[in-house]
Design a protein around this motif. Sequence first.
Motif, PDB file in Angstrom:
ATOM      1  N   UNK A  11       0.750  -1.236  -0.199  1.00 29.22           N
ATOM      2  CA  UNK A  11       0.084   0.031   0.141  1.00 29.22           C
ATOM      3  C   UNK A  11       0.875   1.378   0.018  1.00 29.22           C
ATOM      4  N   UNK A  12       0.716   2.013  -1.042  1.00 29.51           N
ATOM      5  CA  UNK A  12       1.505   3.338  -1.188  1.00 29.51           C
ATOM      6  C   UNK A  12       1.181   4.360   0.138  1.00 29.51           C
ATOM      7  N   UNK A  13       2.208   4.733   0.693  1.00 33.11           N
ATOM      8  CA  UNK A  13       2.192   5.887   1.655  1.00 33.11           C
ATOM      9  C   UNK A  13       1.827   7.101   1.221  1.00 33.11           C
ATOM     10  N   UNK A  14       1.410   7.950   2.191  1.00 32.63           N
ATOM     11  CA  UNK A  14       0.811   9.133   1.637  1.00 32.63           C
ATOM     12  C   UNK A  14       2.190  10.100   1.534  1.00 32.63           C
ATOM     13  N   UNK A  16       9.340   3.721  -4.276  1.00 25.58           N
ATOM     14  CA  UNK A  16       8.202   2.744  -4.499  1.00 25.58           C
ATOM     15  C   UNK A  16       8.051   2.856  -6.048  1.00 25.58           C
ATOM     16  N   UNK A  17       7.289   2.045  -6.654  1.00 26.89           N
ATOM     17  CA  UNK A  17       7.022   1.838  -8.058  1.00 26.89           C
ATOM     18  C   UNK A  17       5.639   1.453  -7.825  1.00 26.89           C
ATOM     19  N   UNK A  18       4.790   1.818  -9.082  1.00 28.84           N
ATOM     20  CA  UNK A  18       3.501   1.705  -9.272  1.00 28.84           C
ATOM     21  C   UNK A  18       3.266   1.219 -10.760  1.00 28.84           C
ATOM     22  N   UNK A  19       2.579  -0.062 -10.957  1.00 26.29           N
ATOM     23  CA  UNK A  19       2.246  -0.506 -12.298  1.00 26.29           C
ATOM     24  C   UNK A  19       1.174   0.031 -12.774  1.00 26.29           C
ATOM     25  N   UNK A  20       0.960   0.623 -13.824  1.00 31.02           N
ATOM     26  CA  UNK A  20      -0.298   1.041 -14.412  1.00 31.02           C
ATOM     27  C   UNK A  20      -0.332   0.433 -15.845  1.00 31.02           C
ATOM     28  N   UNK A  56      -7.909  -1.561 -14.320  1.00 36.86           N
ATOM     29  CA  UNK A  56      -8.863  -1.130 -13.250  1.00 36.86           C
ATOM     30  C   UNK A  56      -8.422  -0.838 -11.978  1.00 36.86           C
ATOM     31  N   UNK A  57      -7.038  -1.324 -11.707  1.00 33.29           N
ATOM     32  CA  UNK A  57      -6.253  -0.901 -10.364  1.00 33.29           C
ATOM     33  C   UNK A  57      -4.867  -0.634 -10.560  1.00 33.29           C
ATOM     34  N   UNK A  58      -4.156   0.265 -10.352  1.00 29.45           N
ATOM     35  CA  UNK A  58      -2.684   0.107 -10.335  1.00 29.45           C
ATOM     36  C   UNK A  58      -2.052  -0.708  -9.026  1.00 29.45           C
ATOM     37  N   UNK A  59      -1.039  -1.281  -9.488  1.00 33.49           N
ATOM     38  CA  UNK A  59      -0.323  -1.987  -8.232  1.00 33.49           C
ATOM     39  C   UNK A  59       1.043  -1.286  -7.627  1.00 33.49           C
ATOM     40  N   UNK A  67       5.733   1.671 -15.712  1.00 30.85           N
ATOM     41  CA  UNK A  67       5.888   1.718 -14.105  1.00 30.85           C
ATOM     42  C   UNK A  67       6.247   3.038 -13.838  1.00 30.85           C
ATOM     43  N   UNK A  68       5.653   3.697 -12.884  1.00 34.18           N
ATOM     44  CA  UNK A  68       5.971   4.916 -12.345  1.00 34.18           C
ATOM     45  C   UNK A  68       6.806   4.475 -11.084  1.00 34.18           C
TER      46      UNK A  68
END
Length: 113
Positions: free
Chosen positions: A24-27, A58-62, A85-88, A108-109
């Motif tokens: 879970x991404x932190x704020x 952190x990374x985020x897959x879109x 529907x939901x990035x990872x 990937x971000x």
Amino acid sequence: MLDDGERAARIGALLECPLCDRAELPEGLAVTRTTDTWDEQTMPAALRRAHRMAAATWGRIRVEQGRLRFVAATEPPLEVEVGPDAPQPIPPEVEHFVEPLGPVRFAVEFLKK
């Protein structure tokens, strides 16, 4: 506050990170860069085998189209299908890999505080 000696003694120590284990991404994170968009044929081979994000990154897959299987060595291990529907989120320093589940387009971000 830790002094330099105490800080140095803790380098390499495992830290409790519930957000990491739940991916879970932190704020308070901001995107610092985004990869090119890849498909199942153009994605780097390194993404298909175990690798890690750098410390404090952190990374985020879109996923734009299709689906990816994402596996991370969290506690407990995480295995999910990622679609448009939901990035990872991808926690820092956690071994993970992705596998295309048919035709897919994704990027990937990279995020930091």
